[in-house]
Each structure stands twice: as structure tokens, then as C-alpha cells.
Scaffold this active site. Structure first.
Site, PDB file in Angstrom:
ATOM      1  N   GLU A  20      24.527 -53.013 -56.892  1.00 18.02           N
ATOM      2  CA  GLU A  20      23.249 -53.198 -55.968  1.00 18.02           C
ATOM      3  C   GLU A  20      22.154 -53.970 -56.909  1.00 18.02           C
ATOM      4  O   GLU A  20      21.644 -53.457 -57.386  1.00 18.02           O
ATOM      5  CB  GLU A  20      22.332 -51.917 -55.848  1.00 18.02           C
ATOM      6  CG  GLU A  20      23.129 -50.793 -55.109  1.00 18.02           C
ATOM      7  CD  GLU A  20      22.142 -49.710 -54.323  1.00 18.02           C
ATOM      8  OE1 GLU A  20      22.573 -49.805 -53.029  1.00 18.02           O
ATOM      9  OE2 GLU A  20      21.347 -49.113 -54.909  1.00 18.02           O
ATOM     10  N   GLY A  51      15.862 -53.883 -50.254  1.00 21.81           N
ATOM     11  CA  GLY A  51      14.751 -53.429 -49.387  1.00 21.81           C
ATOM     12  C   GLY A  51      13.956 -54.805 -49.201  1.00 21.81           C
ATOM     13  O   GLY A  51      13.001 -54.977 -48.894  1.00 21.81           O
ATOM     14  N   SER A  95      20.006 -54.608 -48.830  1.00 20.67           N
ATOM     15  CA  SER A  95      19.777 -55.048 -47.591  1.00 20.67           C
ATOM     16  C   SER A  95      21.113 -55.434 -46.798  1.00 20.67           C
ATOM     17  O   SER A  95      21.138 -56.342 -45.937  1.00 20.67           O
ATOM     18  CB  SER A  95      19.142 -56.535 -47.737  1.00 20.67           C
ATOM     19  OG  SER A  95      17.951 -56.219 -48.511  1.00 20.67           O
ATOM     20  N   LYS A 123      16.205 -42.493 -48.924  1.00 22.48           N
ATOM     21  CA  LYS A 123      15.191 -42.413 -49.992  1.00 22.48           C
ATOM     22  C   LYS A 123      14.156 -41.504 -49.605  1.00 22.48           C
ATOM     23  O   LYS A 123      14.322 -40.375 -49.083  1.00 22.48           O
ATOM     24  CB  LYS A 123      14.606 -44.217 -49.936  1.00 22.48           C
ATOM     25  CG  LYS A 123      15.908 -45.034 -50.202  1.00 22.48           C
ATOM     26  CD  LYS A 123      15.290 -46.187 -50.679  1.00 22.48           C
ATOM     27  CE  LYS A 123      16.445 -47.102 -50.788  1.00 22.48           C
ATOM     28  NZ  LYS A 123      16.106 -48.218 -51.138  1.00 22.48           N
ATOM     29  N   GLU A 167      15.882 -47.653 -58.225  1.00 17.56           N
ATOM     30  CA  GLU A 167      14.365 -47.208 -58.062  1.00 17.56           C
ATOM     31  C   GLU A 167      14.104 -46.014 -59.338  1.00 17.56           C
ATOM     32  O   GLU A 167      13.054 -45.899 -59.783  1.00 17.56           O
ATOM     33  CB  GLU A 167      14.122 -46.692 -56.738  1.00 17.56           C
ATOM     34  CG  GLU A 167      13.939 -48.044 -55.631  1.00 17.56           C
ATOM     35  CD  GLU A 167      14.448 -47.702 -54.396  1.00 17.56           C
ATOM     36  OE1 GLU A 167      14.675 -46.614 -53.841  1.00 17.56           O
ATOM     37  OE2 GLU A 167      14.800 -48.599 -53.706  1.00 17.56           O
ATOM     38  N   ASN A 194      21.487 -44.045 -47.802  1.00 21.07           N
ATOM     39  CA  ASN A 194      20.410 -43.458 -48.671  1.00 21.07           C
ATOM     40  C   ASN A 194      19.220 -43.576 -48.016  1.00 21.07           C
ATOM     41  O   ASN A 194      18.600 -44.508 -47.835  1.00 21.07           O
ATOM     42  CB  ASN A 194      20.561 -44.440 -49.946  1.00 21.07           C
ATOM     43  CG  ASN A 194      19.262 -44.008 -50.898  1.00 21.07           C
ATOM     44  OD1 ASN A 194      18.556 -42.914 -50.777  1.00 21.07           O
ATOM     45  ND2 ASN A 194      18.948 -44.947 -52.060  1.00 21.07           N
TER      46      ASN A 194
HETATM   47  P1  PGA Z   1      18.258 -51.326 -48.532  1.00 25.81           P
HETATM   48  O1  PGA Z   1      18.434 -50.373 -49.898  1.00 25.81           O
HETATM   49  O2  PGA Z   1      19.681 -51.214 -48.029  1.00 25.81           O
HETATM   50  O3  PGA Z   1      17.004 -50.790 -48.091  1.00 25.81           O
HETATM   51  O4  PGA Z   1      18.127 -52.692 -49.280  1.00 25.81           O
HETATM   52  C1  PGA Z   1      19.836 -50.190 -50.721  1.00 25.81           C
HETATM   53  C2  PGA Z   1      19.575 -49.177 -51.596  1.00 25.81           C
HETATM   54  O5  PGA Z   1      18.667 -49.001 -52.203  1.00 25.81           O
HETATM   55  O6  PGA Z   1      20.708 -48.159 -51.892  1.00 25.81           O
END
Ligand code: PGA
Length: 252
Positions: free
Chosen positions: A166, A172, A213, A11, A96, A9
Site C-alpha cells: 500500500e 485515501g 484508492s 477503518k 495509519e 478495511n
Molecule cells: P483506501 O484505503 O482504499 O481508502 O485508499 C486503503 C487502505 O488503507 O487499506
């Protein structure tokens, strides 16, 4: 047997040019791994360009969001039919989106249904916030998100979806969940909810990913768990070596 699944992803990162450069760097390593369903989810403007680069390869393409209506006066929105010409997958209900764009279990449900009608595979995100975790509400939140998000689906439709667990506090932050803890949520909360809605066979057939993460270093800890079938990767999916390491680790 649930086929391992790893999705990146991206983003709100990468211009079209930057997306093409990243995919070119990823391609040799991604093509070398078979037996894992590999999916890239770049931002909307990059979907067409990336689709031409990976056309004919064993790599899937996903959007990060969509609207539930098929067309109409919804300025700034994108429908399942538009995505469908380019993608096989769509992420729905990412935390998000829930946090910054007021998505609810009800809008998630409408989007999931619209995606399935367009023959897209929805990657449906669920997970508790830190506050909810600390208040002992993880089970209640995750079970409600699965139940309300998938409400009204037929068993055949449910068998096509992918779920991503998640925990919001792990996204993040560099603070990944423990493998065992994440597995407990999937095994004791998500699959039993799927079983109550759609039957045990479907509950055992649906792929459930972990996200939050995930890195090349910790990926194996998740993939070695009984009920986790892959990962939805944010930050590390923008780093070639990390993402390739995660894909390789998914081949348990
Ligand atoms: P991250 O995000 O790996 O940066 O923690 C995961 C996600 O939001 O799908």
C-alpha cells in the site's frame, strides 16, 4: 495457484448498528462470488455482531490491529487470543498505525509473531510515503519493511501470511498507483525479498495484495497483473456496489 483475496478495511467507520446494516446489504452479492477469499475488517466493537451474521458463510472476519502481548496491564489494547475467538485475520502495520500510532517494523514483527502463534492470518502492510518515493527510496523502504517485519518467521509461518503493498501516497487520496507500477514493486522487490528469506516456493505462494484508492472501476487493472493477488480496500469497502464490483473483478 494463489487464491484471489479481497479484504475490506473499514477503518474507524460504522457503529455496531451501521455495521450490521452494511453487512446485510453486502451478503447476497458476497455469497454469490465463490473462488475469492473475502474478508471484512470492521472496527473492534462490531466484530462480535458481524461474526454472528456471517457465521457458517464463506466470508472471513479480520481485526484492524492487535497488541503483541497475550494479556495484562495494557489499557485499551486487544490481544490475539481475544480476536481469535471471532476472527481468522488481523491487519498489521497499516500505514495509519505507523504514521499516527508510532508503529515500527519491530512492533510489526512482534505482532506478526503473536498473530501467527494464535493461528490468525496476519495481513502485513508495507509501502513507501510520497517523500520516500520522490527520493527514489521505494525499494529500500519496502524491502526493509518486509525483511524486518517478518524477521525470525519459519518458512511454514511465512507461507500463511498475506502481504498488502500500500503506497502511502495512494491511500485515501483517489490517486491509485498504476497497475504496472504496483506490480513491479511486488514482483521485483517484495517477492525477491520473500525468496531470500524463505525460499522461492514460499515467495511464489504468498498472496500479495495491492491497496490504495482501489475502486470498482480500477480494480481489474490490478488484478490483471502477474504478481498482484487481490486488494486491501478502504473507502470503497464501505460502498456496497463498489465493494461487490471489486470482489467480482478479483475472479480474473
Ligand atoms: P483506501 O484505503 O482504499 O481508502 O485508499 C486503503 C487502505 O488503507 O487499506
Amino acid at each position: 495457484m494463489r487464491k484471489p483475496f479481497v479484504a475490506g478495511n473499514w477503518k474507524m467507520n460504522k457503529t455496531v448498528k451501521e455495521s450490521l446494516a452494511l453487512v446485510r446489504d453486502l451478503l447476497p452479492g458476497m455469497e454469490a462470488v465463490t473462488g475469492v477469499e473475502k474478508v471484512l475488517c470492521p472496527p473492534f466493537p462490531s466484530l462480535f455482531a458481524v461474526s454472528t451474521l456471517i457465521s457458517g458463510l464463506d466470508i472471513g472476519l479480520g481485526a484492524q490491529n492487535m497488541h503483541w502481548e497475550a494479556s495484562g496491564a495494557y489499557t485499551g489494547e486487544v490481544s490475539a487470543n481475544m480476536i481469535k475467538e471471532l476472527c481468522q485475520y488481523v491487519i498489521i502495520g497499516h500505514s495509519e498505525r505507523r504514521q499516527y500510532f508510532a508503529e515500527t517494523d519491530q512492533t510489526v514483527n512482534r505482532k506478526v509473531k503473536a498473530a501467527l502463534s494464535a493461528e490468525l492470518i496476519p495481513i502485513v502492510c508495507v509501502g513507501e510515503t510520497l517523500e520516500q518515493k520522490q527520493a527514489g527510496q521505494t525499494a529500500g523502504v519496502v524491502i526493509r519493511q518486509v525483511r524486518d517485519g517478518l524477521q525470525g518467521l519459519t518458512s511454514v509461518e511465512a507461507s500463511r501470511i498475506v502481504i498488502a503493498y500500500e503506497p502511502v501516497w495512494a491511500i485515501g487520496t483517489g490517486l491509485a498507483s498504476g497497475g504496472q507500477d504496483a506490480n513491479d514493486v511486488v514482483k521485483d522487490m517484495i517477492r525477491p525479498t520473500l525468496a531470500s528469506l524463505f525460499g522461492e516456493n514460499i515467495a511464489q505462494a504468498v498472496r500479495v495484495l495491492y491497496g490504495g484508492s482501489v475502486t470498482g472501476k480500477n480494480a481489474a487493472e490490478f488484478f490483471n497483473q502477474s504478481d498482484i493477488d487481490g486488494a486491501l480496500v478502504g473507502g470503497a469497502s464501505l460502498k456496497v456496489d463498489d465493494f461487490l464490483q471489486i470482489i467480482k473483478a478479483a475472479l480474473k
